[in-house]
Design an enzyme around this catalytic site. Structure first.
Site, PDB file in Angstrom:
ATOM      1  N   HIS A 112       0.837  -1.208   0.000  1.00 23.45           N
ATOM      2  CA  HIS A 112       0.000   0.000   0.000  1.00 23.45           C
ATOM      3  C   HIS A 112       0.870   1.256   0.000  1.00 23.45           C
ATOM      4  O   HIS A 112       0.669   2.170  -0.819  1.00 23.45           O
ATOM      5  CB  HIS A 112      -0.907  -0.025   1.231  1.00 23.45           C
ATOM      6  N   GLU A 113       1.857   1.298   0.883  1.00 23.53           N
ATOM      7  CA  GLU A 113       2.679   2.500   0.991  1.00 23.53           C
ATOM      8  C   GLU A 113       3.649   2.633  -0.177  1.00 23.53           C
ATOM      9  O   GLU A 113       3.984   3.756  -0.588  1.00 23.53           O
ATOM     10  CB  GLU A 113       3.430   2.508   2.325  1.00 23.53           C
TER      11      GLU A 113
END
Length: 233
Positions: A112-113
């Site tokens: 996600h990051e």
């Protein structure tokens, strides 16, 4: 703007070590006998084995933004409501060592990051002043990271209705925006709606929505083959 107000408005209050500097210069003893060591081990495993992470790391390197584990990741204690974040000021991914306890969770947070980091690299996102830029990256991260995979949704007791994946992506993007920006829910919904179609259909660098680890593995294989093809032209 007052520093404390700025930290609150941009979500830095969720990551207390960002403002105290306590994440710098941890001793060997601290690293070995706290959550930090476990976090570092799980991060390394994610970078080496997760097809999602491997594809994103390769794509960022190809885009001129090589990711270095020691420079671009930081395991820190965070507010209990978050698992990770991307700090655009330092181009650093924060992993919440006190909230990530399973490898599968670490894999999703890293992915996600890294999607935010990839967007930061390729698109020069105005994270702090343009809510549409932020919303677009949150939509992409929810869509492509496996956050809304069937298995994860079942584990949350969210079962598939028509267009369930889209609604999951929309909802998770909305919650992420509200967590880090002091705007009304109505305004956040409006912003997400305005950019949703375009950003939901932007699948770079995967070339598809990877609905699971196997699918992400195929996407990684195709990405690596694409790089080899262009290298031979």
């Amino acid at each position: 703007m007052d520093q404390s107000k700025q930290e609150e408005e941009y979500g830095y209050d969720l990551f207390p070590e960002r403002k105290t500097g306590n994440n710098r210069g941890k001793s060997i003893a601290q690293s070995l006998f706290t959550f930090n060591h476990k976090c570092q081990v799980m991060l390394q495993f994610a970078m080496e084995t997760s097809p999602y992470a491997k594809l994103l790391l390769s794509a960022m390197k190809s885009s001129g933004c090589k990711v270095l584990k020691e420079r671009h990741f930081s395991c820190e204690d965070c507010d209990g409501t978050v698992s990770g974040g991307f700090d655009a000021d330092s181009s650093q991914i924060v992993l919440c060592q006190n909230n990530i306890h399973q490898q599968s969770h670490m894999n999703r947070v890293v992915t996600h990051e890294l999607i935010h980091a990839f967007d930061h690299c390729r698109a020069h996102v105005d994270w702090f002043n343009n809510f549409r830029h932020l919303a677009c990256s949150e939509i992409r991260a929810a869509n492509l990271s496996g956050d809304c995979s069937f298995s994860n949704e079942v584990s949350r007791f969210n079962f598939g209705l028509k267009q369930h994946h889209q609604e999951c992506v929309r909802g998770r993007a909305l919650r992420s925006i509200l967590a880090v920006r002091k705007i009304s829910r109505e305004e956040a919904v409006k912003i997400v709606d305005e950019v949703f179609h375009t950003c939901f259909n932007d699948h770079e660098p995967f070339g598809r929505i990877p609905h699971g680890k196997k699918d992400a593995g195929f996407a990684y294989r195709d990405y690596e083959n694409r790089d080899r093809y262009y290298a031979n032209l």
